[in-house]
Design a protein around this motif. Structure first.
Motif, PDB file in Angstrom:
ATOM      1  N   PRO A  83       0.832  -1.206   0.000  1.00  0.00           N
ATOM      2  CA  PRO A  83       0.000   0.000   0.000  1.00  0.00           C
ATOM      3  C   PRO A  83       0.871   1.262   0.000  1.00  0.00           C
ATOM      4  CG  PRO A  83       0.163  -0.873   2.222  1.00  0.00           C
ATOM      5  CD  PRO A  83       0.945  -1.818   1.334  1.00  0.00           C
ATOM      6  N   GLY A  84       2.189   1.087   0.020  1.00  0.00           N
ATOM      7  CA  GLY A  84       3.096   2.224   0.222  1.00  0.00           C
ATOM      8  C   GLY A  84       3.301   2.473   1.696  1.00  0.00           C
ATOM      9  N   GLY A  85       4.134   3.441   1.991  1.00  0.00           N
ATOM     10  CA  GLY A  85       4.413   3.768   3.384  1.00  0.00           C
ATOM     11  C   GLY A  85       4.917   5.181   3.460  1.00  0.00           C
ATOM     12  N   SER A  86       5.210   5.646   4.635  1.00  0.00           N
ATOM     13  CA  SER A  86       5.185   4.904   5.873  1.00  0.00           C
ATOM     14  C   SER A  86       3.811   4.823   6.512  1.00  0.00           C
ATOM     15  CB  SER A  86       6.149   5.573   6.849  1.00  0.00           C
ATOM     16  OG  SER A  86       5.699   6.883   7.176  1.00  0.00           O
ATOM     17  N   SER A  87       2.844   5.621   6.028  1.00  0.00           N
ATOM     18  CA  SER A  87       1.495   5.606   6.617  1.00  0.00           C
ATOM     19  C   SER A  87       0.672   4.492   5.975  1.00  0.00           C
ATOM     20  CB  SER A  87       0.823   6.967   6.416  1.00  0.00           C
ATOM     21  OG  SER A  87       1.667   8.022   6.829  1.00  0.00           O
ATOM     22  N   SER A  88       1.213   3.286   5.988  1.00  0.00           N
ATOM     23  CA  SER A  88       0.644   2.160   5.243  1.00  0.00           C
ATOM     24  C   SER A  88      -0.787   1.854   5.664  1.00  0.00           C
ATOM     25  CB  SER A  88       1.530   0.923   5.466  1.00  0.00           C
ATOM     26  OG  SER A  88       2.894   1.256   5.370  1.00  0.00           O
ATOM     27  N   GLY A  89      -0.997   1.680   6.947  1.00  0.00           N
ATOM     28  CA  GLY A  89      -2.307   1.270   7.446  1.00  0.00           C
ATOM     29  C   GLY A  89      -3.371   2.330   7.237  1.00  0.00           C
ATOM     30  N   SER A 142       5.478  10.091   2.830  1.00  0.00           N
ATOM     31  CA  SER A 142       4.736   9.049   3.557  1.00  0.00           C
ATOM     32  C   SER A 142       3.232   9.241   3.634  1.00  0.00           C
ATOM     33  CB  SER A 142       5.282   8.919   4.980  1.00  0.00           C
ATOM     34  OG  SER A 142       6.540   8.292   4.975  1.00  0.00           O
ATOM     35  N   VAL A 143       2.722  10.363   3.098  1.00  0.00           N
ATOM     36  CA  VAL A 143       1.265  10.529   2.984  1.00  0.00           C
ATOM     37  C   VAL A 143       0.869  10.427   1.502  1.00  0.00           C
ATOM     38  CG1 VAL A 143      -0.657  12.176   3.171  1.00  0.00           C
ATOM     39  CG2 VAL A 143       0.895  11.842   5.116  1.00  0.00           C
ATOM     40  N   ILE A 144       1.490  11.254   0.669  1.00  0.00           N
ATOM     41  CA  ILE A 144       1.070  11.360  -0.739  1.00  0.00           C
ATOM     42  C   ILE A 144       1.327  10.053  -1.505  1.00  0.00           C
ATOM     43  CG2 ILE A 144       1.487  12.627  -2.897  1.00  0.00           C
ATOM     44  CD1 ILE A 144      -0.108  14.197  -0.707  1.00  0.00           C
ATOM     45  N   ARG A 145       2.471   9.409  -1.246  1.00  0.00           N
ATOM     46  CA  ARG A 145       2.803   8.171  -1.969  1.00  0.00           C
ATOM     47  C   ARG A 145       1.817   7.046  -1.657  1.00  0.00           C
ATOM     48  NH1 ARG A 145       7.015   7.223   0.599  1.00  0.00           N
ATOM     49  NH2 ARG A 145       7.768   5.163   1.057  1.00  0.00           N
ATOM     50  N   PRO A 146       1.567   6.699  -0.392  1.00  0.00           N
ATOM     51  CA  PRO A 146       0.570   5.633  -0.146  1.00  0.00           C
ATOM     52  C   PRO A 146      -0.829   6.016  -0.608  1.00  0.00           C
ATOM     53  CG  PRO A 146       1.347   6.597   1.933  1.00  0.00           C
ATOM     54  CD  PRO A 146       2.247   7.102   0.849  1.00  0.00           C
ATOM     55  N   ALA A 147      -1.172   7.298  -0.565  1.00  0.00           N
ATOM     56  CA  ALA A 147      -2.486   7.708  -1.086  1.00  0.00           C
ATOM     57  C   ALA A 147      -2.559   7.411  -2.579  1.00  0.00           C
ATOM     58  CB  ALA A 147      -2.710   9.200  -0.828  1.00  0.00           C
ATOM     59  N   SER A 148      -1.484   7.718  -3.289  1.00  0.00           N
ATOM     60  CA  SER A 148      -1.442   7.444  -4.729  1.00  0.00           C
ATOM     61  C   SER A 148      -1.557   5.944  -4.999  1.00  0.00           C
ATOM     62  CB  SER A 148      -0.127   7.994  -5.305  1.00  0.00           C
ATOM     63  OG  SER A 148      -0.032   7.731  -6.686  1.00  0.00           O
ATOM     64  N   PHE A 149      -0.793   5.145  -4.270  1.00  0.00           N
ATOM     65  CA  PHE A 149      -0.810   3.684  -4.459  1.00  0.00           C
ATOM     66  C   PHE A 149      -2.165   3.076  -4.117  1.00  0.00           C
ATOM     67  CE2 PHE A 149       4.066   3.176  -3.472  1.00  0.00           C
ATOM     68  CZ  PHE A 149       4.364   3.766  -4.687  1.00  0.00           C
ATOM     69  N   THR A 164       8.256  -0.059   0.246  1.00  0.00           N
ATOM     70  CA  THR A 164       7.061   0.786   0.297  1.00  0.00           C
ATOM     71  C   THR A 164       7.036   1.786  -0.844  1.00  0.00           C
ATOM     72  OG1 THR A 164       8.166   2.388   1.725  1.00  0.00           O
ATOM     73  CG2 THR A 164       6.945   0.605   2.820  1.00  0.00           C
ATOM     74  N   GLY A 165       7.960   1.635  -1.804  1.00  0.00           N
ATOM     75  CA  GLY A 165       7.984   2.541  -2.941  1.00  0.00           C
ATOM     76  C   GLY A 165       8.912   3.719  -2.725  1.00  0.00           C
ATOM     77  N   ASP A 166       8.928   4.588  -3.719  1.00  0.00           N
ATOM     78  CA  ASP A 166       9.955   5.634  -3.807  1.00  0.00           C
ATOM     79  C   ASP A 166       9.322   7.016  -3.598  1.00  0.00           C
ATOM     80  OD1 ASP A 166      11.859   7.476  -4.747  1.00  0.00           O
ATOM     81  OD2 ASP A 166      12.712   6.002  -6.131  1.00  0.00           O
ATOM     82  N   ALA A 167       9.930   7.789  -2.706  1.00  0.00           N
ATOM     83  CA  ALA A 167       9.393   9.116  -2.346  1.00  0.00           C
ATOM     84  C   ALA A 167      10.011  10.224  -3.189  1.00  0.00           C
ATOM     85  CB  ALA A 167       9.643   9.381  -0.865  1.00  0.00           C
ATOM     86  N   ARG A 168      10.621   9.890  -4.344  1.00  0.00           N
ATOM     87  CA  ARG A 168      11.437  10.908  -5.015  1.00  0.00           C
ATOM     88  C   ARG A 168      10.637  12.072  -5.572  1.00  0.00           C
ATOM     89  NH1 ARG A 168      11.940   6.505  -9.008  1.00  0.00           N
ATOM     90  NH2 ARG A 168      11.397   7.213 -11.108  1.00  0.00           N
ATOM     91  N   TYR A 169       9.343  11.898  -5.803  1.00  0.00           N
ATOM     92  CA  TYR A 169       8.546  13.037  -6.275  1.00  0.00           C
ATOM     93  C   TYR A 169       7.866  13.797  -5.140  1.00  0.00           C
ATOM     94  CZ  TYR A 169       9.398  10.986 -10.831  1.00  0.00           C
ATOM     95  OH  TYR A 169      10.011  10.485 -11.963  1.00  0.00           O
TER      96      TYR A 169
END
Lengths: 417, 417
Positions: free
Chosen positions: B128-134, B155-162, B355-360
């Protein structure tokens, strides 16, 4: 008082073991603290670390700063017996530099204004100031060579002035507040108390691993702007005398000194500081205020009751005022290296009913600039008064060097070429 | 997913009791969480508050955020069973708005990069991505209408996107981090996950008591700058498609859109962000790293091992770079209201190894600007991809309104006059 610099020299030279240095502090606390009340709790036995620049240095930690080895009670029954899982970042910085944590010092509840039962070591009929009451008193009484406090309004510089010790409130976030009970995230700043400016500089440099914070071998003569902070009202006679005497001393020592009027924005920021502080305190202390209202310290509770209706609009305005004032203040420092101003209105108030007035401190906390207290005189009834040396944001080394110049000028150790 | 806005309307209209609304979330967790793993712990019985805009709204709280009613384990065995004395400021803000805290959601250890055993509700073979996975997974799976996370890198935008949910990382310090486990005090930001942009806006407005954060009745057509963040490398095909589709949708909806090159300073800040993050993490997590090295999560520990020697000089430089970049970015917003960019390189990576990449994301966290994720497409193998809408510092209302415009344009609900 115990000079940290002297202890370091004796330990380095092998004249004193690091363990004996700690033992002396333990004994001093045993001998003195029953009449001062600077400590909430203390170590019974404590060994020195084997290395690090602060080995053999016993440090008192204000009791709103998390320690895994001691309870952390925030000066409030709401946290009675509370034992944090870990150490605050600044406690770990001390330990990594080799210091030994000797105990927790008294704090007003949540570092606000309800006095602690701590006496001013110079005159036990008076407050040591607050909110870092125990840390200032413990250094002043010669129990420890170093102590940590925090400042949101004037909680480091004011008690240092009242207790006749040197102290620094560094630039905002030079020391992390991780693991420090929050009152206001825009304002809360960890600071250090020690016997003299050199001692404070050594403590801060060792904690941060920043050699540039040590005093240089030769202190250059600073350009100084004297400010009276008229927006904060007039000082008492003893405060005014301290500033006058310090000014005369630095002039005699050859510094370029001129009176400065602060920009209007800074006066506005002085009025904005309580708005920032109390709006944020309502959020930082929401759990305590909502769930433990009856157990809240009365002066703090009344302050929160009185500021319940501060709007987010007023807060945003106050933050905008602060931003403009920071920009205006930067320009002031294009003309002078440091400001010299009052640390407190005068000597420590009588009795333990009040911790004194932060009116000459609060705008500098909001500006985030480094402030150093230098003891300037001992006024009537044996009470000290300090002055405050302030540099631009991030120029902590400059603030310390200039404070050292003021300290030596006051001691008559510099005279103009 | 459960729409917070719809729940509010049904509760207000008397079609659904606030208690039943909470009960539905409790049942959804019981039904679904054994195959998702979004919760670390949860309430068994929970009643709604009697008033407040969020009464009847069940909220999941990332497990680095202190709660007095649930353990707070930071995703780490070091904090197993740890029970904070009080609630974090953001938890109290939710409660004061009438929300009910339903449980704690999974977090990577200390909100770093070691994955949790949480599955992406859209495709359980993926993170689901991370760090805010749950928190992202709980909203995506329709277990709760609102959840809190935090972002230090992405850790918010990436898991929201996923996970195909809306989310906001608000302006720095719009939400206090008091009571949130610190990783980096310059970066850590509390954020919200919900089904759609309107839901997120309602949650943030209610928490902060700021009506100006609610969406206006009529959304004006924004001037949009599209940025590809070339300094961060190229996206995957699905990420590129999401941005292309969103751009085409907003153009079709009548927005003025142009490609923008970001100032060089911003690219420098992108490179500076890890220096700030890791220098501060060494201080924020000093107790854990020194006292519980063996129990540290391996990827985080390796990261800390690798950044031990970051100097304060390098850190000061990185902070200076960030300050210059913030000033340069302010000017970019003189020409456009919002930026539209990638939320993540592409769909959620396969498996639970990363948990994926935070580069953006990471430069925007350092800039402190508000970022909103809007789900843009569902790519191959049923996985969503979002785009990110970014406004100037403090313009959270504008970011939300423009994100709503993008959301509606993507749904084909706006067409140019």
């Amino acid at each position: 008082m115990i000079s940290l610099a002297k202890l370091q020299r004796r330990i380095d030279a092998g004249d004193l073991s690091a363990d004996d240095s700690i033992a002396q502090s333990l004994e001093a606390i045993t001998a003195q603290d029953k009449t001062i009340g600077a400590f909430v709790c203390r170590a019974e036995n404590l060994r020195a670390a084997s290395d690090g620049p602060l080995r053999g240095i016993a440090v008192g930690i204000k009791d709103i700063i998390d320690t895994a080895d001691f309870p952390t009670e925030m000066g409030s029954p709401i946290y009675r017996g509370y034992r944090p899982r870990g150490d605050a970042a600044v406690v770990m910085m001390l330990k990594q530099a080799g210091a030994s944590i000797i105990g927790k010092t008294t704090t007003t509840a949540f570092a606000s204004v309800d006095p602690t039962p701590t006496f001013n070591p110079h005159n036990k009929g008076h407050t040591p100031g607050g909110s870092s009451s125990g840390s200032a008193a413990a250094v002043a009484a010669g129990m420890v060579p170093l102590a940590l406090g925090t400042q949101t309004g004037g909680s480091v510089i004011r008690p240092a002035s009242f207790c006749g010790v040197a102290a620094i409130k560094p630039s905002y976030h030079l020391l992390p507040t991780v693991g420090v009970k929050c009152f206001s995230w825009t304002l809360d700043t960890v600071g250090l108390f020690a016997a003299g400016v050199d001692d404070v500089a050594r403590g801060l440099s060792a904690m941060t691993g920043r050699p540039e914070l040590l005093l240089p071998p030769t202190i250059s003569t600073p350009r100084i702007g004297v400010v009276t902070q008229d927006f904060a009202g007039a000082p008492e006679a003893s405060g005014e005398a301290a500033l006058r005497i310090a000014r005369r001393a630095v002039e005699k020592a050859g510094a370029t000194v001129r009176a400065l009027a602060l920009p209007k924005n800074v006066a506005e920021a002085w009025r904005a500081q309580p708005v920032v502080q109390e709006f944020e305190a309502h959020r930082a202390l929401a759990w305590e205020y909502r769930e433990h209202y009856d157990a809240m310290a009365p002066l703090l509770r009344a302050k929160l009751d009185g500021s319940r209706d501060t709007t987010s609009f007023a807060y945003d305005e106050a933050i905008a005022v602060a931003t403009r004032a920071r920009q205006a203040l930067e320009k002031v420092f294009d003309g002078v290296e440091v400001l010299l101003t009052l640390s407190a209105p005068g000597v420590a108030p009588k009795g333990l009913g009040s911790t004194g007035d932060a009116r000459y401190n609060r705008v500098w906390t909001l500006m985030g600039v480094p402030c150093v207290n230098v003891p300037a005189l001992v006024a009537e009834i044996n009470l000290p008064v300090g002055v405050q040396v302030i540099a631009r944001y991030g120029a902590d080394a400059q603030a310390l060097a200039a404070a050292r110049f003021v300290e030596q000028a006051l001691a008559g150790r510099i005279s103009a070429a």
